[in-house]
Motif scaffolding. Structure first.
Motif, mmCIF file in Angstrom:
data_model
loop_
_atom_site.group_PDB
_atom_site.id
_atom_site.type_symbol
_atom_site.label_atom_id
_atom_site.label_comp_id
_atom_site.label_asym_id
_atom_site.label_seq_id
_atom_site.Cartn_x
_atom_site.Cartn_y
_atom_site.Cartn_z
ATOM 1 N N VAL A 136 9.047 -3.852 0.590
ATOM 2 C CA VAL A 136 7.623 -3.733 0.930
ATOM 3 C C VAL A 136 7.113 -2.721 2.013
ATOM 4 O O VAL A 136 6.179 -1.954 2.228
ATOM 5 C CB VAL A 136 7.033 -5.012 1.200
ATOM 6 N N PHE A 137 8.225 -2.958 3.184
ATOM 7 C CA PHE A 137 7.906 -2.120 4.159
ATOM 8 C C PHE A 137 8.984 -0.900 4.368
ATOM 9 O O PHE A 137 8.231 0.084 5.107
ATOM 10 C CB PHE A 137 8.398 -2.874 5.592
ATOM 11 N N ARG A 195 16.993 -7.054 8.652
ATOM 12 C CA ARG A 195 16.290 -6.310 9.905
ATOM 13 C C ARG A 195 17.403 -6.986 11.076
ATOM 14 O O ARG A 195 17.587 -6.106 12.076
ATOM 15 C CB ARG A 195 14.874 -6.318 10.246
ATOM 16 N N ASP A 243 11.982 -7.889 -0.403
ATOM 17 C CA ASP A 243 10.894 -8.036 0.610
ATOM 18 C C ASP A 243 10.993 -6.793 1.507
ATOM 19 O O ASP A 243 9.866 -6.235 2.021
ATOM 20 C CB ASP A 243 10.948 -9.234 1.208
ATOM 21 N N ARG A 297 4.819 -4.480 9.291
ATOM 22 C CA ARG A 297 5.993 -4.434 9.778
ATOM 23 C C ARG A 297 7.042 -5.703 9.746
ATOM 24 O O ARG A 297 7.988 -5.448 10.219
ATOM 25 C CB ARG A 297 5.743 -4.273 11.574
ATOM 26 N N GLY A 298 6.556 -6.897 9.045
ATOM 27 C CA GLY A 298 7.305 -7.843 8.933
ATOM 28 C C GLY A 298 7.229 -8.797 10.023
ATOM 29 O O GLY A 298 6.834 -8.583 11.163
ATOM 30 N N ALA A 329 1.317 -9.365 1.008
ATOM 31 C CA ALA A 329 2.490 -8.846 1.636
ATOM 32 C C ALA A 329 2.883 -9.829 2.785
ATOM 33 O O ALA A 329 4.016 -10.121 2.939
ATOM 34 C CB ALA A 329 2.300 -7.677 2.446
ATOM 35 N N ILE A 333 2.054 -8.531 10.329
ATOM 36 C CA ILE A 333 3.246 -8.994 9.517
ATOM 37 C C ILE A 333 3.192 -8.222 8.154
ATOM 38 O O ILE A 333 4.367 -8.070 8.063
ATOM 39 C CB ILE A 333 2.768 -10.691 9.220
ATOM 40 N N ALA A 334 2.170 -7.837 7.697
ATOM 41 C CA ALA A 334 2.204 -7.123 6.407
ATOM 42 C C ALA A 334 2.584 -5.804 6.669
ATOM 43 O O ALA A 334 3.187 -5.155 5.748
ATOM 44 C CB ALA A 334 0.851 -7.032 5.787
#
Lengths: 196, 196
Positions: free
Chosen positions: A106-107, A22, A103, B19-20, B96, B16-17
């Protein structure tokens, strides 16, 4: 032309490993590879396609540093797996970038098909060595190639996460992996033991 | 007061799960919990301390949904491990967020001590059940609690990564985990077999 493309992909992997997906700026990758942003778009299309190409490149790099020497299939397989953890900056960079992109998937659903295909290729390589082990007698014929390949590759990913966050030294990571992988490869010999 | 704190931490885990870590905005967490940004800073200090508190909270939440029923230690342990993969939005969210924070710790050294301590707590819980299994006879006395605990928890993390990126269904994830974990727990029975 191919060298320039490889240089751009290596620069992308370095940046992903250092700062995450990101934080990745296409301009920075271009600059560190001594190229223009336009060249990246020319070679790869949009940012998302560039990330997917970087992921493929990580897979190709890993194929190069996990090439086991010829020998008994079991020894080759344990070598292939433990070589994912090495005191070598390229291996660490590659592993960090792979974990980061997995990772991110996941998003970001756009990355998932590429992750799934590369993981499947890795699992198939492991499964092939298990079948080779059935032939040369170094792996029990009851060890299922596909499901064991999935478990072994997942164990590598789990242990790599500990190693990359300094919870384990390289030696500890390799030992834990070798012991765990050996146990998974010996499982069939205890299949008669009730597991519940 | 405690409820407000918990609400803030739950909101952080959700964000966090979804959008990180790097997309996490303290203002958005405050808003979704119906609180002010100032309250977050009051309770937790800076953003980095808030992330570490969220990580602790993920550990506490996981303790709640992986509580195994009383029984034979081996069955309890397999239940504890497989309950990390459940068709339950809270479990998926928690997993996540944990994976994301662990991955962030590759880049952010400030998170590493918390990740290491929580991972160690989890490994110790597994090791304790293995020792209990030595006593009740459900786990072979030659299964080393600590190193097997490390391998089992790493296997959970590896398989969770596949599950969270839709490479496996919940049922496949649980099955792969149960089979792999059983193999690691049976390893001692094949310790005499040359592993190389």
């Amino acid at each position: 032309m191919t060298d320039r493309r490889t240089a751009l992909l290596n620069a992308a992997v370095e940046q992903i490993a250092a700062r995450g997906t990101r934080g990745l700026r296409v301009e920075d990758v271009a600059q560190s590879a001594g190229a223009s942003t336009a060249l990246i778009y020319h070679h790869f299309g949009d940012r998302s396609a560039f990330l997917r190409a970087a992921l493929e490149h990580i897979g190709d790099r890993a194929d190069a540093y996990t090439e086991p020497p010829d020998g008994e299939a079991r020894v080759m397989l344990l070598g292939l797996l433990t070589d994912e953890i090495q005191d070598n900056p390229e291996v660490r960079t590659n592993s960090a970038a792979w974990g980061e992109l997995r990772d991110t998937a996941v998003f970001d659903a756009e990355l998932r098909p590429t992750i799934a295909r590369l993981t499947r290729r890795w699992v198939d390589d492991i499964a092939e060595l298990i079948r080779f082990g059935h032939s040369d007698g170094s792996i029990d014929a009851r060890v299922d190639p596909l499901s064991t390949g999935i478990a072994l590759s997942a164990l590598v990913e789990g242990i790599s996460g500990r190693w990359l966050t300094d919870q384990m030294s390289t030696a500890e990571g390799r030992d834990t992996l070798r012991t765990g992988a050996s146990a998974l490869l010996n499982a069939a010999q205890t299949a008669q033991v009730p597991s519940q």
